[in-house]
Design an enzyme around this catalytic site. Structure first.
Site, short mmCIF file in Angstrom:
data_model
loop_
_atom_site.label_atom_id
_atom_site.label_comp_id
_atom_site.label_asym_id
_atom_site.label_seq_id
_atom_site.Cartn_x
_atom_site.Cartn_y
_atom_site.Cartn_z
N THR A 198 0.81 -1.22 0.00
CA THR A 198 0.00 0.00 0.00
C THR A 198 0.85 1.26 0.00
OG1 THR A 198 -0.16 -0.16 2.42
CG2 THR A 198 -1.95 -1.12 1.13
N HIS B 210 8.55 1.29 6.72
CA HIS B 210 9.15 1.92 7.88
C HIS B 210 9.44 0.86 8.94
CE1 HIS B 210 5.42 1.67 10.19
NE2 HIS B 210 4.76 2.42 9.32
N HIS C 184 7.11 -1.95 10.03
CA HIS C 184 6.78 -3.04 9.11
C HIS C 184 7.75 -4.21 9.22
CE1 HIS C 184 5.05 0.38 6.46
NE2 HIS C 184 4.04 -0.26 7.01
N LYS D 137 -9.35 -1.30 11.25
CA LYS D 137 -9.59 -0.02 10.61
C LYS D 137 -11.00 0.49 10.92
CE LYS D 137 -5.58 -0.09 8.73
NZ LYS D 137 -4.52 0.81 9.25
N ARG E 182 -10.22 1.56 3.47
CA ARG E 182 -9.01 2.10 2.86
C ARG E 182 -9.33 2.67 1.48
NH1 ARG E 182 -4.00 -0.06 4.94
NH2 ARG E 182 -4.33 -1.66 6.54
N GLN F 238 -7.17 -13.95 1.48
CA GLN F 238 -5.94 -14.25 2.22
C GLN F 238 -5.90 -15.72 2.62
OE1 GLN F 238 -4.47 -11.38 5.04
NE2 GLN F 238 -3.61 -12.97 6.36
N ASP G 130 -2.15 -8.75 14.82
CA ASP G 130 -3.42 -8.22 14.33
C ASP G 130 -3.94 -9.00 13.13
OD1 ASP G 130 -1.34 -7.38 12.73
OD2 ASP G 130 -2.16 -5.38 12.37
N LYS H 149 0.88 1.56 17.12
CA LYS H 149 1.94 0.76 16.51
C LYS H 149 3.20 1.58 16.33
CE LYS H 149 -0.81 -2.46 13.71
NZ LYS H 149 -1.02 -2.95 12.34
N LYS I 290 6.43 5.22 13.64
CA LYS I 290 6.46 6.66 13.43
C LYS I 290 6.80 7.36 14.74
CE LYS I 290 3.12 6.58 9.64
NZ LYS I 290 1.87 7.14 9.10
N THR I 291 7.44 8.51 14.61
CA THR I 291 7.80 9.32 15.77
C THR I 291 7.21 10.71 15.58
OG1 THR I 291 9.82 10.29 14.83
CG2 THR I 291 10.00 8.10 15.82
#
Length: 405
Positions: free
Chosen positions: A44, A49, A52, A86, A90, A177, A198, A238, A241-242
């Site tokens: 996606t 990052h 992942h 979610k 998306r 899936q 998850d 999660k 990211k910062t």
């Protein structure tokens, strides 16, 4: 032959969270016979990052132990989007964007896995088997084995239902899936799927689908699903990211210094898990480091992760710059260049333009809260000005030097 100690390593490092058949997995990993396993990723984005990377760190251990690793790119499933956790649907991606993302992600995966040599990891795309698969045939062969009531009770759909709208489009994701696992077993002998916690509901769906197909087709194929714990902050968000943005793997998206500092900002509660994933340091030693001096432990973690992802030269440079900022006044701080005639800059504009703040309102709140300093002096007014060559500091960890050109 494989390394028969892999199961114990996974357990010691806390990398095995859930498993549909843990005794069966233990037996398989201790047998000395290689197994094939896979992890699925929906492309996606055009980069990965740090958040992942958990499953890739684990797959790397499997490959090093002698097992066959398959990376499944969801060229088809990305067209739908995983509804897990979610609150809204998306955005639907174009097939062209998906194909472009897959090509770019492949380079990042080389950090973790060997795609050459005697036991190369392989990349497959589920669009290869879903493209041209007749809808009626798919529903007759696969959809018939899924109970809607059971699907709706699954935790992966909880937020979408709670927020008022789970589409039939999204419900198809679990079926697709689950079929991926079946197809990878048929084509590659894959018997294990590993993924984040998850994804438990989707992973279990594939295992249960094979059991139903066993009954229908009089076969005896045993598939195993396993998950790793998620790397989350104390607030439940999660990792990845910062406050300054995502900790990207691609060098063209983030500097070595920002990567190092992003890892250094790892919440204390996540440090042990990061050591478990990205290093081979014994966990007793890791826990001792954290207990004795969490600051020094985080510095070591930042260096080791930067070295692993970006190379030793970047790790050494980022470490040197970080130490310089704290001890020598910031001569090696990252620089932000703008036209010399624009100086002096408003401090609020400078914070936003350099990326230290995401908005002017955030910048104002930070200044009013005493969280900004320029050249070592705390800024108390939102009307303050910044001259060329000034070192702006946000909080305790984020620095940048503005420079006129």
């Amino acid at each position: 032959m494989t390394d028969k100690n892999l199961y114990n390593i996974l357990k010691e490092r806390g990398l095995l969270y859930q498993c549909t058949d843990e005794e069966g997995l233990k037996k398989a990993l201790e047998s000395g016979t290689p197994i094939s396993l896979y992890e699925g990723t929906d492309p996606t984005m055009d980069s990965l990052h740090i958040g992942h990377c958990i499953p890739y760190c684990i797959l790397r251990r499997f490959q090093k132990a002698g097992h066959k690793v398959i990376l499944l790119m969801g060229g088809a499933t990305a067209c739908i989007g995983d509804p897990s956790g979610k609150s809204e649907m998306r955005n639907v991606m174009t097939k062209e964007d998906i194909a472009n993302n897959i090509e770019k992600i492949k380079n990042s995966l080389k950090i973790f896995l060997d795609f050459e040599g005697e036991n190369p990891a392989i990349i497959v795309n589920n669009a290869d088997w879903f493209t041209g698969y007749d809808y009626i045939d798919f529903m007759r062969e696969i959809g018939v084995h899924f109970n809607v009531n059971k699907m709706l009770s699954n935790e992966i759909y909880a937020k979408r239902i709670e927020e008022g709208g789970l589409t039939f489009f999204e419900m198809g994701y679990m079926l697709m899936q689950a079929y991926d696992f079946i197809r990878l077993n048929r084509d590659y002998g894959c018997t294990l799927q590993y993924g984040g916690g998850d994804q438990w509901g989707n992973i279990v769906a594939g295992v249960e689908l094979q059991r139903k197909l066993n009954f229908a087709n009089k076969t005896n194929i045993n598939l195993i699903g396993a998950t790793n714990p998620l790397l989350v902050t104390p607030s439940g968000v999660k990792m990845g990211k910062t406050e300054r943005g995502a900790i990207w793997l691609d060098k063209d998206k983030i500097s070595a210094y920002d990567f190092y500092q992003g890892v250094y900002q790892t919440p204390d509660a996540c440090v042990e898990m990061m050591f478990a994933l990205f290093t081979d340091i014994a966990m007793d030693e890791v826990r001792s480091k954290i207990k004795n001096n969490i600051v020094e432990a985080k510095k070591e973690l930042s260096f080791e992760v930067t070295k692993f992802v970006r190379g030793e030269a970047d790790a050494i440079e980022a470490q040197r710059m970080s130490e310089n900022l704290f001890t020598q006044g910031g001569n090696d701080a990252p620089e932000f260049e703008c036209i010399l005639s624009e100086f002096p800059l408003d401090i609020v504009d400078a914070l936003v333009r350099t990326g230290l703040c995401s908005s002017k309102s955030e910048a104002r709140r930070l200044i009013e809260g005493g969280g900004v300093s320029v050249d070592g002096e705390k800024i108390s007014s939102i009307d303050a000005k910044v001259n060329s060559g000034a070192l702006i500091k946000k909080g305790k960890k984020s620095f940048i030097k503005v420079k006129g050109i």
